[in-house]
Design a protein around this motif. Sequence first.
Motif, short mmCIF file in Angstrom:
data_model
loop_
_atom_site.label_atom_id
_atom_site.label_comp_id
_atom_site.label_asym_id
_atom_site.label_seq_id
_atom_site.Cartn_x
_atom_site.Cartn_y
_atom_site.Cartn_z
N SER A 192 111.24 40.25 32.31
CA SER A 192 111.08 39.12 31.40
C SER A 192 112.22 38.12 31.56
O SER A 192 112.00 36.90 31.57
N LYS A 221 111.79 36.25 34.78
CA LYS A 221 110.69 35.30 34.62
C LYS A 221 111.18 34.03 33.92
O LYS A 221 110.87 32.92 34.36
N GLU A 222 111.94 34.18 32.86
CA GLU A 222 112.45 33.03 32.11
C GLU A 222 113.46 32.23 32.93
O GLU A 222 113.46 31.00 32.91
N SER A 269 111.68 30.26 35.55
CA SER A 269 111.00 29.13 34.90
C SER A 269 111.97 27.97 34.66
O SER A 269 111.63 26.80 34.92
N GLN A 282 103.80 30.56 34.99
CA GLN A 282 104.20 31.28 33.77
C GLN A 282 103.06 32.13 33.23
O GLN A 282 103.26 33.26 32.80
N SER A 283 101.86 31.57 33.26
CA SER A 283 100.68 32.29 32.77
C SER A 283 100.42 33.56 33.60
O SER A 283 100.16 34.63 33.06
N LYS A 322 103.11 36.21 32.99
CA LYS A 322 102.92 36.85 31.68
C LYS A 322 101.79 37.88 31.74
O LYS A 322 101.92 38.99 31.22
N LYS A 323 100.67 37.52 32.37
CA LYS A 323 99.55 38.47 32.50
C LYS A 323 99.98 39.71 33.28
O LYS A 323 99.65 40.84 32.91
N MET A 375 102.94 40.94 33.60
CA MET A 375 103.84 41.76 32.79
C MET A 375 103.03 42.60 31.78
O MET A 375 103.31 43.78 31.59
N GLU A 376 102.02 41.99 31.18
CA GLU A 376 101.20 42.74 30.21
C GLU A 376 100.42 43.86 30.89
O GLU A 376 100.35 44.98 30.40
#
Length: 200
Positions: free
Chosen positions: A106, A109-110, A113, A131-132, A135-136, A138-139
């Motif tokens: 995370s 990722k930030e 970005s 980013q999308s 995020k997917k 990571m989930e």
Amino acid sequence: MKDIELPITQTFSLTIDTHNVDMSNAVEMENGQFRIPLGDMVNESISAATEKARINGGKVLYATTSIEQQLEGLLLRYFMGPFVQHEERRVIFERDILQSSALSYSSKKELVSKIINEHNLLQGKKKNKLQSTLKKIMEWRNAFAHGKVQHDNVQGCFIKYYSGGSKQLKLTDDFWSNLESVFKECSELVKEASGRIEKI
């Protein structure tokens, strides 16, 4: 290489709508009661589907590691420049910061970005798309790392996991196709951004 077999828990369920039971296959028993076949809770096809889901889930974990390594590569190029020759400072930065548990997926990722936005490494909707997808990914990684693959006669194969509340994903062919395209798109976007770092 040896194919290993490890102990795993498996959950199979049979959902019955008691208000809508098909009595056409009912068999009357000697005591006057009826026996109704409900179908298989587990069979070869169901076992194969849950096995494939676990195998695919393992691939999700490995592919997420690959995406994370791409993020690390982008950060390494940004902060340390292109590799020219062995430099101990670069090795320490990569090993003890980028690859350490102190810098989570995370956080990477930030940070990526911020760098992309600061230097316009991706144009237009590509920034949001990256980013999308991150995020997917990571989930999904968290779902397969901490969740439980299950099978129900009505829902089919799914994974149940916790992320701010109890959630589940139906593991259909459409889900797997979407997952594949998200991983591929994410990888391409990170490569594109990484390729533009040297122009900063």
